[in-house]
Design a protein around this motif. Sequence first.
Motif, mmCIF file in Angstrom:
data_model
loop_
_atom_site.group_PDB
_atom_site.id
_atom_site.type_symbol
_atom_site.label_atom_id
_atom_site.label_comp_id
_atom_site.label_asym_id
_atom_site.label_seq_id
_atom_site.Cartn_x
_atom_site.Cartn_y
_atom_site.Cartn_z
ATOM 1 N N ASP A 104 -5.670 -3.857 5.102
ATOM 2 C CA ASP A 104 -4.563 -4.802 4.993
ATOM 3 C C ASP A 104 -4.213 -4.996 3.527
ATOM 4 O O ASP A 104 -5.085 -5.330 2.714
ATOM 5 C CB ASP A 104 -4.924 -6.140 5.618
ATOM 6 C CG ASP A 104 -4.941 -6.092 7.142
ATOM 7 O OD1 ASP A 104 -4.392 -5.120 7.696
ATOM 8 O OD2 ASP A 104 -5.499 -7.006 7.761
ATOM 9 N N ILE A 105 -2.936 -4.779 3.190
ATOM 10 C CA ILE A 105 -2.464 -4.945 1.818
ATOM 11 C C ILE A 105 -1.509 -6.121 1.794
ATOM 12 O O ILE A 105 -0.447 -6.096 2.441
ATOM 13 C CB ILE A 105 -1.764 -3.679 1.297
ATOM 14 C CG1 ILE A 105 -2.716 -2.475 1.373
ATOM 15 C CG2 ILE A 105 -1.274 -3.869 -0.136
ATOM 16 C CD1 ILE A 105 -2.105 -1.163 0.935
ATOM 17 N N GLY A 106 -1.895 -7.193 1.088
ATOM 18 C CA GLY A 106 -1.046 -8.369 0.949
ATOM 19 C C GLY A 106 0.022 -8.135 -0.102
ATOM 20 O O GLY A 106 -0.244 -7.528 -1.147
ATOM 21 N N LEU A 107 1.243 -8.641 0.145
ATOM 22 C CA LEU A 107 2.380 -8.374 -0.729
ATOM 23 C C LEU A 107 3.142 -9.647 -1.054
ATOM 24 O O LEU A 107 3.244 -10.560 -0.220
ATOM 25 C CB LEU A 107 3.342 -7.381 -0.054
ATOM 26 C CG LEU A 107 2.774 -6.028 0.382
ATOM 27 C CD1 LEU A 107 3.797 -5.294 1.241
ATOM 28 C CD2 LEU A 107 2.394 -5.190 -0.839
ATOM 29 N N SER A 108 3.688 -9.687 -2.262
ATOM 30 C CA SER A 108 4.673 -10.691 -2.670
ATOM 31 C C SER A 108 5.944 -9.936 -3.015
ATOM 32 O O SER A 108 5.916 -9.001 -3.826
ATOM 33 C CB SER A 108 4.171 -11.492 -3.879
ATOM 34 O OG SER A 108 5.182 -12.369 -4.340
ATOM 35 N N ILE A 109 7.080 -10.327 -2.416
ATOM 36 C CA ILE A 109 8.306 -9.535 -2.497
ATOM 37 C C ILE A 109 9.449 -10.404 -3.015
ATOM 38 O O ILE A 109 9.636 -11.548 -2.566
ATOM 39 C CB ILE A 109 8.668 -8.973 -1.103
ATOM 40 C CG1 ILE A 109 7.469 -8.208 -0.516
ATOM 41 C CG2 ILE A 109 9.896 -8.072 -1.182
ATOM 42 C CD1 ILE A 109 7.544 -8.025 0.972
ATOM 43 N N THR A 110 10.211 -9.837 -3.940
ATOM 44 C CA THR A 110 11.391 -10.514 -4.492
ATOM 45 C C THR A 110 12.578 -9.574 -4.438
ATOM 46 O O THR A 110 12.481 -8.419 -4.877
ATOM 47 C CB THR A 110 11.146 -10.953 -5.946
ATOM 48 O OG1 THR A 110 9.973 -11.783 -6.008
ATOM 49 C CG2 THR A 110 12.344 -11.724 -6.497
ATOM 50 N N ALA A 111 13.692 -10.049 -3.881
ATOM 51 C CA ALA A 111 14.923 -9.259 -3.843
ATOM 52 C C ALA A 111 15.573 -9.262 -5.230
ATOM 53 O O ALA A 111 15.590 -10.284 -5.921
ATOM 54 C CB ALA A 111 15.884 -9.830 -2.807
ATOM 55 N N ASP A 154 -0.553 5.993 6.616
ATOM 56 C CA ASP A 154 0.106 5.736 7.894
ATOM 57 C C ASP A 154 0.063 4.248 8.197
ATOM 58 O O ASP A 154 -0.926 3.557 7.901
ATOM 59 C CB ASP A 154 -0.600 6.486 9.032
ATOM 60 C CG ASP A 154 -0.510 7.990 8.874
ATOM 61 O OD1 ASP A 154 0.609 8.497 8.673
ATOM 62 O OD2 ASP A 154 -1.563 8.658 8.928
ATOM 63 N N LEU A 155 1.146 3.743 8.809
ATOM 64 C CA LEU A 155 1.143 2.391 9.339
ATOM 65 C C LEU A 155 0.360 2.393 10.639
ATOM 66 O O LEU A 155 0.597 3.225 11.513
ATOM 67 C CB LEU A 155 2.577 1.919 9.598
ATOM 68 C CG LEU A 155 3.535 1.904 8.399
ATOM 69 C CD1 LEU A 155 4.913 1.438 8.833
ATOM 70 C CD2 LEU A 155 3.002 1.028 7.277
ATOM 71 N N THR A 156 -0.587 1.459 10.783
ATOM 72 C CA THR A 156 -1.429 1.446 11.979
ATOM 73 C C THR A 156 -1.406 0.117 12.713
ATOM 74 O O THR A 156 -1.847 0.035 13.848
ATOM 75 C CB THR A 156 -2.886 1.774 11.615
ATOM 76 O OG1 THR A 156 -3.342 0.837 10.632
ATOM 77 C CG2 THR A 156 -3.008 3.180 11.052
ATOM 78 N N SER A 189 1.965 -8.861 4.904
ATOM 79 C CA SER A 189 0.753 -8.041 4.900
ATOM 80 C C SER A 189 1.011 -6.823 5.768
ATOM 81 O O SER A 189 1.459 -6.951 6.910
ATOM 82 C CB SER A 189 -0.439 -8.830 5.434
ATOM 83 O OG SER A 189 -1.598 -8.025 5.501
ATOM 84 N N VAL A 190 0.764 -5.636 5.216
ATOM 85 C CA VAL A 190 0.977 -4.407 5.949
ATOM 86 C C VAL A 190 -0.375 -3.772 6.253
ATOM 87 O O VAL A 190 -1.266 -3.729 5.389
ATOM 88 C CB VAL A 190 1.883 -3.433 5.160
ATOM 89 C CG1 VAL A 190 1.301 -3.105 3.800
ATOM 90 C CG2 VAL A 190 2.139 -2.163 5.951
ATOM 91 N N ARG A 191 -0.542 -3.320 7.494
ATOM 92 C CA ARG A 191 -1.799 -2.685 7.897
ATOM 93 C C ARG A 191 -1.616 -1.168 7.880
ATOM 94 O O ARG A 191 -0.699 -0.638 8.499
ATOM 95 C CB ARG A 191 -2.220 -3.139 9.284
ATOM 96 C CG ARG A 191 -3.517 -2.512 9.777
ATOM 97 C CD ARG A 191 -4.138 -3.323 10.880
ATOM 98 N NE ARG A 191 -4.586 -4.609 10.371
ATOM 99 C CZ ARG A 191 -5.120 -5.566 11.135
ATOM 100 N NH1 ARG A 191 -5.265 -5.370 12.447
ATOM 101 N NH2 ARG A 191 -5.509 -6.709 10.611
ATOM 102 N N VAL A 192 -2.514 -0.486 7.151
ATOM 103 C CA VAL A 192 -2.355 0.947 6.905
ATOM 104 C C VAL A 192 -3.701 1.652 7.036
ATOM 105 O O VAL A 192 -4.758 1.017 7.081
ATOM 106 C CB VAL A 192 -1.760 1.208 5.505
ATOM 107 C CG1 VAL A 192 -0.338 0.689 5.427
ATOM 108 C CG2 VAL A 192 -2.618 0.564 4.417
#
Length: 660
Positions: free
Chosen positions: A84-91, A114-116, A134-137
């Motif tokens: 799991d990779i936690g992210l902070s995102i700004t447009a 790969d996304l899992t 959070s993206v799981r890969v």
Amino acid sequence: MKRLFLLSTLALGAGCYTKESETPTGLTSFRVEVTSITTGDSPGALLPVVNACAAKYGNDQAAVPPAVRGTTDCPYTLPRTDVDIGLSITALDGSGGEMTSFNGPVSFRVIPGDLTGDYGKRWTQLTNGKGTGSVRVAHLYGETHVWVQDQDLELDYADGGVVGDLSQLPQEPATRTYATGLSSGIRFEEPALATIQLPESGSETSVFVKQFMRVGRNPEAGEPLTQNCDPADPNNGKQMMLLVTGTDSSGFYVTDMTACRVLEKSVPGANIQTAEPDGYNPGRFNSIYIYNYSFPEGLDSGDLLWTLSGTVAEFTNTTQMSFPAWTLRENVRLLPQSEWNKYLAQVPPVEVNGRLCGYSNSPYLDDILCGYSYKNYKMESLESSLVKLRRVKFPKVFRNCDANGNNDMPMFCPVGSSASRSWQNCFAEPPDDPDLPERQCVIDCTLGIGEYAGTICAEKTTYTNFGQFVVEMNATGPASAGMDESVPGRIMNVTVGNTSVKPSKTLPQGYRLNVLCDQPVRARFGTDAVTADQTGTLIPANTRYEYTLKGSEVTVALVRDASATANASCKVAPDTRSRISLQIKDAVPDLNPDCSENDPDAAKALQCRQLRAATFDVVGHLKHVGPARPRWNVLPRDQDDLCCYPGPGMECPKPIKPCP
């Protein structure tokens, strides 16, 4: 003339002007910051870093500073689970400023990887231009980036349709900009051959199928890659060494000489019937076949490579690389001939024996096909590696089972359990199955049962089309007699005196067994009530006696012979007559196993008798052919990979030399 030139120049100059490019409006990209990297479903479990980095902090993974983790000097280990990779995102707008007017869902992807996770782990909502997620890969290696994009998310497909919980998908906006942003690089270990080959999720198929991968590093690209093994592994920290172990008309085989050893119990789903003495798999999942579509010009067996790259594929359940490229490190053929095998000598072939085939302490129906279980990771750990077979017997019969002439042999599988388990159609068998006669022929021939009981038979169509044929492996018994002692629990020890005794276990009816005693004994075979006396069959001392149980016979009774000088120590072992496939057409084209002992050519008839009376030691590359029976195939490189133990009073068949 000069005046005319000047006027022309002025006219051209007056036509030139500069216009400032317009600043893009609206959403153009995202700032993506990684806030955490943890193992899937374990938010408190930090992903470990490579041993070389951990050693700088007292070999304490928890002491490695967060700012150092995942950098070039301190890469993460290759994860074998979800991450799991936690992210902070700004447009961001066209000038790089924050775009607070953006509201909407954004999707994730990761390269490489790969996304899992489920769909809820593949997107997040931005509000007023900001958001977290959070993206799981999985399957991460090398320099990895997480991408955030204003487009619909990646869906999963199976059986021609979309699968997964569609209620987790976001409401799709009216328009998409397809703006993209990516994180800074996250450094993971560089891949090794074992990265590609090591099973995951209970499957021997590589998880990197269809992905382009590069293994190794050229010297001009940085320091050579080193192995990240358990600190107790002798190969930990050693430089990666990619060795060419053989070539053929379509490609070549490569082994990572310094790969890490792999604990048997560390591979999920492994079917371990008899554990290896040291607890480690016999191979290191460190070899692969490189499919080059043609002979690899400029490569020789024994060469070293710096790098190897290509697209990972599965062909008949053997993992390989296709569309390959490689860089040569050392061409041994430029050295004196005495040094051509200096690296090959460091990777001796592993003997394939009953323990590797999957024997337990008691005979089982599937034993007759070496390594039949798909979860037999002992064999999988040696795929494309050099292996050795000892004292195998060649077929006595080649039978064409292709009754309908379509050059296609039906498969068969073990069906049922315990005493009802038998070899049948792999699928539900219709009453009018047109392949039934062919299938039964293939079963009986391949397994040496029914019409071919007591002999070694190979299906002729398979041999003609693919060059593969069945050989019978070495029988279980004491190593002192040249037999296979890899599963000691199968060998029953019996002390034989003046009173009739039997081994501790009975055997299935029709089984073959071997008896070896250090004093002469008398034997009688029969039911569990059988006894022996001085009228029984004489088995001389230190002589292997082979017998196939008949009718209701399930055991042997033994008694000391009158000529014995002491009580006898006997070993009784079942012989499962295990089969494995061999392919020698390219390696030894002059050796024809499909021969006749009654050939009108006297020389050919003699050659055939010598071949069938002998046993052979064979070295070759191990290949997995999933649809075949047996499904493991050994491919020698040339005639020097075979040697022979001649039959009584005979010589080895040409051009095979006697074993030393």
